[in-house]
Write an enzyme that holds these catalytic residues in place. Structure first.
Site, PDB file in Angstrom:
ATOM      1  N   GLY A   1       0.821  -1.207   0.000  1.00 12.67           N
ATOM      2  CA  GLY A   1       0.000   0.000   0.000  1.00 12.67           C
ATOM      3  C   GLY A   1       0.852   1.253   0.000  1.00 12.67           C
TER       4      GLY A   1
ATOM      5  N   LYS B   1       3.889  12.272  -3.303  1.00 13.67           N
ATOM      6  CA  LYS B   1       4.834  11.286  -2.769  1.00 13.67           C
ATOM      7  C   LYS B   1       5.719  11.965  -1.724  1.00 13.67           C
ATOM      8  CE  LYS B   1       7.034   8.226  -4.997  1.00 13.67           C
ATOM      9  NZ  LYS B   1       8.031   7.606  -5.908  1.00 13.67           N
TER      10      LYS B   1
ATOM     11  N   ARG C   1       3.180  13.372  -8.424  1.00 15.44           N
ATOM     12  CA  ARG C   1       3.282  12.420  -9.536  1.00 15.44           C
ATOM     13  C   ARG C   1       1.945  12.322 -10.267  1.00 15.44           C
ATOM     14  NH1 ARG C   1       5.661   6.570  -8.342  1.00 15.44           N
ATOM     15  NH2 ARG C   1       3.717   6.222  -7.199  1.00 15.44           N
TER      16      ARG C   1
ATOM     17  N   ASP D   1       4.223  -4.912  -7.399  1.00 16.88           N
ATOM     18  CA  ASP D   1       3.607  -3.659  -6.940  1.00 16.88           C
ATOM     19  C   ASP D   1       4.122  -2.464  -7.724  1.00 16.88           C
ATOM     20  OD1 ASP D   1       5.923  -4.535  -5.250  1.00 16.88           O
ATOM     21  OD2 ASP D   1       5.814  -2.471  -4.552  1.00 16.88           O
TER      22      ASP D   1
ATOM     23  N   ASP E   1       7.835   4.170 -10.527  1.00 24.14           N
ATOM     24  CA  ASP E   1       8.843   3.967  -9.484  1.00 24.14           C
ATOM     25  C   ASP E   1      10.260   4.067 -10.049  1.00 24.14           C
ATOM     26  OD1 ASP E   1      10.530   3.240  -7.395  1.00 24.14           O
ATOM     27  OD2 ASP E   1       9.040   1.941  -6.502  1.00 24.14           O
TER      28      ASP E   1
END
Length: 465
Positions: free
Chosen positions: A82, A105, A169, A241, A251
């Site tokens: 999560g 973020k 983001r 993920d 990422d």
């Protein structure tokens, strides 16, 4: 000008099981570090506010939440991950009619933080800002960076206290393979079905049910990974993920671009076994899609028939990857319509590059010029290969290669130097690098396209969390 974000939220309308609702945690003294005005215009956003993009003020229309997901990390399943340091403010419909997420973020702890502080320091924020925008300029599907904001308060990492920052983001969504895995693993079939229907409606409206979704994601991931390979990009942490349903790169923690070519190149400090090495990325993409297939199988009563169909879809993916790879690399050597018969020619060049330590980006950028052979110490071997290439190309080869071979990439040593300067209050290298990377197929800054000297080589990258 007062900030206005035209929110049109859909994820927040899903059941509570999908997220935890909470506001970002305010910071001490927010200050705008970088603002992507062109992207803001594309999103229909007017004005700007350090308070909003640091998390101190929740803008009108936002429904802040942290998303729930699980995932395989380096092959081992983690049953609950999560957003441990991110908050989804909401969504907008951009100028082209596409739905886009706006996420902060480094905006503080959430119920999924797993004892982390929920914060980010300036280095990883600027790293993601620069590299994600560079990927966009390269034409590779990616999340993007709207803003970077300083928090005015330090975060504590292994290196000691470091300046804090928050990244805004933008993504077509933050749905991941791991989002499906958590509900499948828990046996929450109603939630899994809701998620599947939502993903189809948002990303693959023509898909015929769960297997149509799987087929769409497989093709998107095949195209994505082939595009990574074509610019020497190594993601470094291809966990499920970090594998998006949309087919966007997400990422930018321990990622890197190769300088000298090597199929087994690894930069990520946490990838001790080379699982996510450059040449392993296609195989891992297939493995990730198998995990998505496994999750989706929970939706079917007739498991045997569903397994057979899912297996066929996933087993088709290596061929999709190879087709996409051939298309990308064929263009890089000037082939208009590359075929399987051209693959040995491409692989021969890559072998020459690996044996000689030739720079990946500069070698391809130099093809078709008198400088190409200068990338090699064994120039006779290159000349022999280049003669074969000429027999396969036509007068349009130069134009094809110019569009396929960037002249500048976010080289590791330049990223690290930019971060070091920013930590010391000098944002000029960040601005210089961001500007140059915005036009990657042209050299607008002679120094930035050069590979590192021996003393400048960055041998490892770090996730920054």
């Amino acid at each position: 000008m007062t900030l206005h974000i035209p929110f049109d939220n859909s994820y927040a309308a899903l059941p509570d099981a999908f997220y935890a609702r909470l506001d970002p945690t305010p910071v001490k003294t927010p200050s705008m570090i970088a603002w992507n005005k062109a992207l803001a215009t594309e999103l229909g956003i007017t004005g700007q506010s350090a308070d909003v993009f640091a998390g101190n003020t929740v803008p009108q229309g936002a429904i802040p939440l942290a998303q729930l997901y699980a995932g395989h990390q380096f092959g081992s399943y983690n049953p609950q991950l999560g957003d441990g340091r991110a908050i989804l403010l909401g969504e907008v419909i951009d100028q082209s009619g596409q739905r886009r997420d706006i996420q902060l973020k480094g905006s503080g702890p959430t119920p999924y933080s797993r004892m982390g502080d929920g914060r980010a320091w300036l280095g990883p924020v600027l790293r993601e800002y620069v590299i994600s925008e560079a990927m966009h300029a390269l034409g590779i599907p990616t999340t993007r960076a709207l803003a970077a904001v300083g928090t005015g308060q330090p975060v504590l990492r292994e290196q000691g206290p470091l300046p804090g920052a928050v990244l805004t983001r933008i993504a077509s969504s933050h749905l991941r393979v791991g989002t499906f895995q958590i509900f499948a693993h828990r046996g929450q079939i109603d939630e899994l079905k809701t998620l599947t229907d939502y993903a189809i409606a948002r990303h693959y409206p023509d898909a015929d049910g769960p297997m149509g979704l799987l087929a769409g994601v497989c093709q998107a991931q095949a195209d994505l990974v082939a595009s990574w390979m074509s610019v020497g990009f190594i993601h470094g942490v291809m966990n499920t993920d970090n594998c998006t349903i949309s087919g966007e790169t997400i990422d930018y923690g321990p990622c890197a671009f190769m300088d000298g070519y090597h199929e087994g190149r690894v930069f990520s400090s946490i990838d001790q076994t080379g699982r996510y090495a450059y040449g392993n990325q296609p195989r891992i993409a297939v493995w990730n899609m198998a995990q998505l297939a496994t999750a989706l199988l929970q939706l079917f009563d007739d498991k045997e028939a569903a397994v057979e169909e899912a297996t066929t879809i996933v087993h088709k993916m290596p061929e999709q990857l190879q087709t996409a790879w051939l298309h990308r690399f064929g263009a890089k050597i000037g082939l208009t319509n590359p075929t399987a018969q051209d693959q040995p020619l491409i692989e021969e060049l890559l072998t020459l590059m690996q044996n000689d330590g030739a720079d990946f980006t500069n070698t391809f950028a130099a093809l078709g010029t008198d400088n190409a052979r200068d990338q090699f110490t064994d120039r006779d071997a290159f000349d022999a290969w280049d003669q074969k290439r000429h027999s396969r190309t036509d007068p349009t080869a130069i134009e094809i290669m110019a569009k396929a071979n960037p002249k500048i990439i976010p080289r590791n040593h330049r990223i690290e130097a930019m971060i070091d300067a920013a930590v010391n209050g000098d944002m000029a290298p960040f601005e210089r690098l961001t500007k140059a990377l915005g036009t990657p197929y042209a050299i607008t800054d002679d120094a930035l396209h050069k590979p590192p000297t021996q003393s400048e080589i960055v041998p490892a990258t770090f996730c920054g969390t």
